[in-house]
Design a protein around this motif. Structure first.
Motif, short mmCIF file in Angstrom:
data_model
loop_
_atom_site.label_atom_id
_atom_site.label_comp_id
_atom_site.label_asym_id
_atom_site.label_seq_id
_atom_site.Cartn_x
_atom_site.Cartn_y
_atom_site.Cartn_z
N LEU A 1 3.15 -1.64 2.13
CA LEU A 1 3.16 -2.11 0.74
C LEU A 1 3.17 -0.93 -0.24
CD1 LEU A 1 3.25 -4.73 -0.78
CD2 LEU A 1 0.77 -4.76 -0.81
N GLU A 2 2.46 0.13 0.11
CA GLU A 2 2.44 1.31 -0.76
C GLU A 2 3.81 1.98 -0.83
OE1 GLU A 2 0.12 2.33 -2.89
OE2 GLU A 2 -0.85 0.46 -2.28
N GLN A 3 4.53 1.98 0.29
CA GLN A 3 5.87 2.56 0.29
C GLN A 3 6.83 1.75 -0.57
OE1 GLN A 3 6.27 2.63 4.58
NE2 GLN A 3 6.26 4.89 4.58
N VAL A 4 6.69 0.42 -0.54
CA VAL A 4 7.52 -0.43 -1.39
C VAL A 4 7.22 -0.15 -2.86
CG1 VAL A 4 7.99 -2.82 -2.07
CG2 VAL A 4 7.81 -2.23 0.35
N ARG A 5 5.95 -0.02 -3.18
CA ARG A 5 5.59 0.28 -4.58
C ARG A 5 6.11 1.65 -5.00
NH1 ARG A 5 0.13 -2.18 -3.31
NH2 ARG A 5 0.25 -4.26 -4.21
N ARG A 6 6.09 2.61 -4.08
CA ARG A 6 6.60 3.96 -4.37
C ARG A 6 8.11 3.93 -4.60
NH1 ARG A 6 6.45 8.70 -6.65
NH2 ARG A 6 7.23 10.39 -5.38
N ILE A 7 8.81 3.17 -3.78
CA ILE A 7 10.26 3.03 -3.95
C ILE A 7 10.57 2.40 -5.30
CG2 ILE A 7 12.31 1.83 -3.09
CD1 ILE A 7 11.06 2.17 -0.26
N ALA A 8 9.81 1.36 -5.66
CA ALA A 8 10.01 0.70 -6.95
C ALA A 8 9.74 1.68 -8.09
CB ALA A 8 9.11 -0.52 -7.07
N GLN A 9 8.72 2.50 -7.95
CA GLN A 9 8.40 3.49 -8.98
C GLN A 9 9.53 4.51 -9.10
OE1 GLN A 9 5.21 6.10 -8.00
NE2 GLN A 9 5.11 7.01 -10.04
N LEU A 10 10.04 4.99 -7.98
CA LEU A 10 11.14 5.96 -8.01
C LEU A 10 12.40 5.36 -8.63
CD1 LEU A 10 10.68 7.62 -4.51
CD2 LEU A 10 10.21 8.65 -6.74
#
Length: 95
Positions: free
Chosen positions: A5-14
């Motif tokens: 879930l953290e990786q998905v949030r990071r991708i969305a942030q990028l």
């Protein structure tokens, strides 16, 4: 491979995408499903299988490559401000 879930949030942030918790959970499921499908496809032994240009074996009907119009370059270039060796000359715009 699966994402957290953290990786998905990071991708969305990028990607500069604002994503809610519910959307992140949904996206996580979709992305992990895609990665699972990719892993299954990579597990298939494709040695000896010829690559295909199209999913169906079709033949393209092509016409003969023949010139059908007369060369009118000089007529077209007669109205151009500047030409040289059959090419249009344009001002330099990048230095």
């Amino acid at each position: 491979m699966s994402l957290s879930l953290e990786q998905v949030r990071r991708i969305a942030q990028l990607a500069r995408i604002e994503i809610s918790d519910a959307e992140a959970e949904s996206t996580l499921g979709h992305l992990n499903g895609i990665f699972s499908l990719i892993e299954k496809m990579q597990a298939v032994d494709t040695r000896g299988v010829e690559p295909m240009a199209h999913a169906q074996d079709l033949a393209q009907r092509l016409r003969d490559d023949a010139v059908t119009e007369t060369n009118r370059r000089e007529a077209y270039q007669a109205v151009a401000p500047e030409t040289e060796a059959g090419l249009y000359l344009v001002p330099k715009v990048i230095e």
